[in-house]
Design a protein around this motif. Structure first.
Motif, PDB file in Angstrom:
ATOM      1  N   ARG A   1       5.461   2.687  -4.235  1.00 53.49           N
ATOM      2  CA  ARG A   1       5.185   3.590  -5.353  1.00 53.49           C
ATOM      3  C   ARG A   1       4.003   3.069  -6.181  1.00 53.49           C
ATOM      4  O   ARG A   1       3.123   3.830  -6.572  1.00 53.49           O
ATOM      5  CB  ARG A   1       6.432   3.711  -6.216  1.00 53.49           C
ATOM      6  CG  ARG A   1       6.285   4.674  -7.345  1.00 53.49           C
ATOM      7  CD  ARG A   1       7.586   4.839  -8.084  1.00 53.49           C
ATOM      8  NE  ARG A   1       7.396   5.795  -9.156  1.00 53.49           N
ATOM      9  CZ  ARG A   1       8.111   5.831 -10.239  1.00 53.49           C
ATOM     10  NH1 ARG A   1       9.114   4.989 -10.395  1.00 53.49           N
ATOM     11  NH2 ARG A   1       7.877   6.711 -11.163  1.00 53.49           N
TER      12      ARG A   1
ATOM     13  N   GLN B   1      -6.277   8.668 -16.659  1.00 57.09           N
ATOM     14  CA  GLN B   1      -5.307   8.556 -17.745  1.00 57.09           C
ATOM     15  C   GLN B   1      -5.386   7.174 -18.408  1.00 57.09           C
ATOM     16  O   GLN B   1      -5.335   7.073 -19.635  1.00 57.09           O
ATOM     17  CB  GLN B   1      -3.912   8.799 -17.181  1.00 57.09           C
ATOM     18  CG  GLN B   1      -2.922   9.294 -18.185  1.00 57.09           C
ATOM     19  CD  GLN B   1      -1.650   9.740 -17.505  1.00 57.09           C
ATOM     20  OE1 GLN B   1      -1.079   9.006 -16.701  1.00 57.09           O
ATOM     21  NE2 GLN B   1      -1.212  10.934 -17.826  1.00 57.09           N
TER      22      GLN B   1
ATOM     23  N   ARG C   1       0.746   3.646  -4.245  1.00 55.19           N
ATOM     24  CA  ARG C   1       0.325   5.057  -4.329  1.00 55.19           C
ATOM     25  C   ARG C   1      -0.225   5.371  -5.714  1.00 55.19           C
ATOM     26  O   ARG C   1      -1.212   6.089  -5.852  1.00 55.19           O
ATOM     27  CB  ARG C   1       1.486   5.978  -3.982  1.00 55.19           C
ATOM     28  CG  ARG C   1       1.832   5.993  -2.502  1.00 55.19           C
ATOM     29  CD  ARG C   1       2.859   7.065  -2.154  1.00 55.19           C
ATOM     30  NE  ARG C   1       4.085   6.981  -2.943  1.00 55.19           N
ATOM     31  CZ  ARG C   1       5.144   6.232  -2.631  1.00 55.19           C
ATOM     32  NH1 ARG C   1       5.131   5.491  -1.533  1.00 55.19           N
ATOM     33  NH2 ARG C   1       6.212   6.224  -3.408  1.00 55.19           N
ATOM     34  N   ALA C   2       0.414   4.823  -6.743  1.00 55.00           N
ATOM     35  CA  ALA C   2      -0.043   5.061  -8.118  1.00 55.00           C
ATOM     36  C   ALA C   2      -1.439   4.488  -8.335  1.00 55.00           C
ATOM     37  O   ALA C   2      -2.267   5.104  -9.007  1.00 55.00           O
ATOM     38  CB  ALA C   2       0.946   4.457  -9.111  1.00 55.00           C
TER      39      ALA C   2
ATOM     40  N   ARG D   1      -3.768   4.227  -6.155  1.00 56.60           N
ATOM     41  CA  ARG D   1      -4.755   5.017  -5.410  1.00 56.60           C
ATOM     42  C   ARG D   1      -4.968   6.410  -5.994  1.00 56.60           C
ATOM     43  O   ARG D   1      -5.894   7.107  -5.600  1.00 56.60           O
ATOM     44  CB  ARG D   1      -4.337   5.136  -3.944  1.00 56.60           C
ATOM     45  CG  ARG D   1      -4.495   3.839  -3.169  1.00 56.60           C
ATOM     46  CD  ARG D   1      -4.363   4.039  -1.666  1.00 56.60           C
ATOM     47  NE  ARG D   1      -3.203   4.813  -1.260  1.00 56.60           N
ATOM     48  CZ  ARG D   1      -1.982   4.331  -1.052  1.00 56.60           C
ATOM     49  NH1 ARG D   1      -1.748   3.050  -1.230  1.00 56.60           N
ATOM     50  NH2 ARG D   1      -0.996   5.114  -0.655  1.00 56.60           N
ATOM     51  N   ALA D   2      -4.131   6.837  -6.915  1.00 55.05           N
ATOM     52  CA  ALA D   2      -4.234   8.184  -7.483  1.00 55.05           C
ATOM     53  C   ALA D   2      -5.294   8.210  -8.587  1.00 55.05           C
ATOM     54  O   ALA D   2      -5.134   7.552  -9.616  1.00 55.05           O
ATOM     55  CB  ALA D   2      -2.891   8.626  -8.043  1.00 55.05           C
ATOM     56  N   PRO D   3      -6.384   8.963  -8.380  1.00 58.08           N
ATOM     57  CA  PRO D   3      -7.464   8.995  -9.383  1.00 58.08           C
ATOM     58  C   PRO D   3      -7.012   9.435 -10.777  1.00 58.08           C
ATOM     59  O   PRO D   3      -7.500   8.919 -11.772  1.00 58.08           O
ATOM     60  CB  PRO D   3      -8.458  10.001  -8.802  1.00 58.08           C
ATOM     61  CG  PRO D   3      -8.169  10.047  -7.343  1.00 58.08           C
ATOM     62  CD  PRO D   3      -6.700   9.766  -7.205  1.00 58.08           C
ATOM     63  N   HIS D   4      -6.054  10.363 -10.853  1.00 60.78           N
ATOM     64  CA  HIS D   4      -5.624  10.833 -12.179  1.00 60.78           C
ATOM     65  C   HIS D   4      -5.004   9.715 -13.008  1.00 60.78           C
ATOM     66  O   HIS D   4      -5.095   9.731 -14.239  1.00 60.78           O
ATOM     67  CB  HIS D   4      -4.666  12.030 -12.058  1.00 60.78           C
ATOM     68  CG  HIS D   4      -3.289  11.674 -11.608  1.00 60.78           C
ATOM     69  ND1 HIS D   4      -2.956  11.538 -10.282  1.00 60.78           N
ATOM     70  CD2 HIS D   4      -2.164  11.411 -12.325  1.00 60.78           C
ATOM     71  CE1 HIS D   4      -1.678  11.204 -10.191  1.00 60.78           C
ATOM     72  NE2 HIS D   4      -1.173  11.126 -11.407  1.00 60.78           N
ATOM     73  N   ASN D   5      -4.388   8.729 -12.359  1.00 63.90           N
ATOM     74  CA  ASN D   5      -3.823   7.601 -13.105  1.00 63.90           C
ATOM     75  C   ASN D   5      -4.928   6.756 -13.733  1.00 63.90           C
ATOM     76  O   ASN D   5      -4.773   6.245 -14.843  1.00 63.90           O
ATOM     77  CB  ASN D   5      -2.936   6.741 -12.211  1.00 63.90           C
ATOM     78  CG  ASN D   5      -1.603   7.404 -11.936  1.00 63.90           C
ATOM     79  OD1 ASN D   5      -1.123   8.208 -12.723  1.00 63.90           O
ATOM     80  ND2 ASN D   5      -1.015   7.082 -10.802  1.00 63.90           N
ATOM     81  N   TRP D   6      -6.043   6.603 -13.023  1.00 60.05           N
ATOM     82  CA  TRP D   6      -7.161   5.829 -13.561  1.00 60.05           C
ATOM     83  C   TRP D   6      -7.833   6.570 -14.711  1.00 60.05           C
ATOM     84  O   TRP D   6      -8.242   5.961 -15.700  1.00 60.05           O
ATOM     85  CB  TRP D   6      -8.161   5.489 -12.450  1.00 60.05           C
ATOM     86  CG  TRP D   6      -7.565   4.509 -11.492  1.00 60.05           C
ATOM     87  CD1 TRP D   6      -7.042   4.772 -10.260  1.00 60.05           C
ATOM     88  CD2 TRP D   6      -7.377   3.108 -11.714  1.00 60.05           C
ATOM     89  NE1 TRP D   6      -6.544   3.614  -9.700  1.00 60.05           N
ATOM     90  CE2 TRP D   6      -6.740   2.576 -10.565  1.00 60.05           C
ATOM     91  CE3 TRP D   6      -7.683   2.247 -12.764  1.00 60.05           C
ATOM     92  CZ2 TRP D   6      -6.413   1.228 -10.440  1.00 60.05           C
ATOM     93  CZ3 TRP D   6      -7.355   0.903 -12.643  1.00 60.05           C
ATOM     94  CH2 TRP D   6      -6.729   0.414 -11.496  1.00 60.05           C
TER      95      TRP D   6
ATOM     96  N   ARG E   1       0.825  -1.199   0.000  1.00 56.13           N
ATOM     97  CA  ARG E   1       0.000   0.000   0.000  1.00 56.13           C
ATOM     98  C   ARG E   1       0.867   1.260   0.000  1.00 56.13           C
ATOM     99  O   ARG E   1       0.552   2.253  -0.623  1.00 56.13           O
ATOM    100  CB  ARG E   1      -0.958  -0.019   1.190  1.00 56.13           C
ATOM    101  CG  ARG E   1      -1.973   1.097   1.157  1.00 56.13           C
ATOM    102  CD  ARG E   1      -2.977   1.014   2.293  1.00 56.13           C
ATOM    103  NE  ARG E   1      -2.324   0.913   3.585  1.00 56.13           N
ATOM    104  CZ  ARG E   1      -2.494  -0.103   4.448  1.00 56.13           C
ATOM    105  NH1 ARG E   1      -3.301  -1.093   4.144  1.00 56.13           N
ATOM    106  NH2 ARG E   1      -1.872  -0.136   5.597  1.00 56.13           N
ATOM    107  N   ASP E   2       1.990   1.237   0.702  1.00 52.68           N
ATOM    108  CA  ASP E   2       2.874   2.394   0.806  1.00 52.68           C
ATOM    109  C   ASP E   2       3.924   2.447  -0.301  1.00 52.68           C
ATOM    110  O   ASP E   2       4.677   3.410  -0.376  1.00 52.68           O
ATOM    111  CB  ASP E   2       3.566   2.397   2.178  1.00 52.68           C
ATOM    112  CG  ASP E   2       2.575   2.589   3.309  1.00 52.68           C
ATOM    113  OD1 ASP E   2       1.508   3.197   3.053  1.00 52.68           O
ATOM    114  OD2 ASP E   2       2.858   2.131   4.417  1.00 52.68           O
TER     115      ASP E   2
END
Length: 142
Positions: free
Chosen positions: A9, A22, A12-13, A15-20, A6-7
């Protein structure tokens, strides 16, 4: 173990909405490239009488041009760098994807799968490698 993932890289990626967002945009662009690829492939194979591997190479290059334009101007718009520099990287990733595509296509056709269906399957199987190469190298943040 779960805490480390979970911690990390990657965690974190994920969990980042902008990656989804994209990834969704990349898939939409990929779907248009998929349609372009199969349409050009079928035209070259059925009407131009080109060998199936040559048809795959040409159709892939047409689709990759379509995909570069859309990914540069829409999917990875905030990460735009020098047009030629990113274009060269995108093309290198595309060549790796093309090589993988041709290997899968050849194996599927040799295994008795129809040529158009084999190309459709090969494109799908190569897409994750293509996305990662472009996300992590062609359009990466500096």
């Amino acid at each position: 173990m779960e805490s480390r993932i979970r911690d990390s890289r990657a965690g974190r990626a994920l969990r980042a909405p902008h990656n989804w967002v994209q990834l969704a945009k990349f898939c939409i662009v990929g779907a248009s490239g998929y349609a372009v690829n199969l349409a050009v492939y079928t035209l070259l194979l059925k009407w131009a009488g080109l060998h199936y591997l040559a048809s795959a190479a040409v159709s892939f290059l047409v689709a990759v041009t379509n995909n570069y334009w859309w990914n540069r101007h829409w999917t990875f718009r905030g990460q735009r760098g020098h047009f030629a520099y990113q274009g060269m990287r995108f093309f290198v990733v595309a060549l790796w994807a093309l090589a993988a595509n041709l290997v899968v296509l050849r194996l599927l056709v040799a295994g008795g799968v129809g040529k158009v269906l084999a190309q459709a399957i090969a494109i799908v199987l190569v897409t994750p490698m293509n996305f990662l190469g472009n996300k992590l190298w062609s359009f990466r943040h500096r």
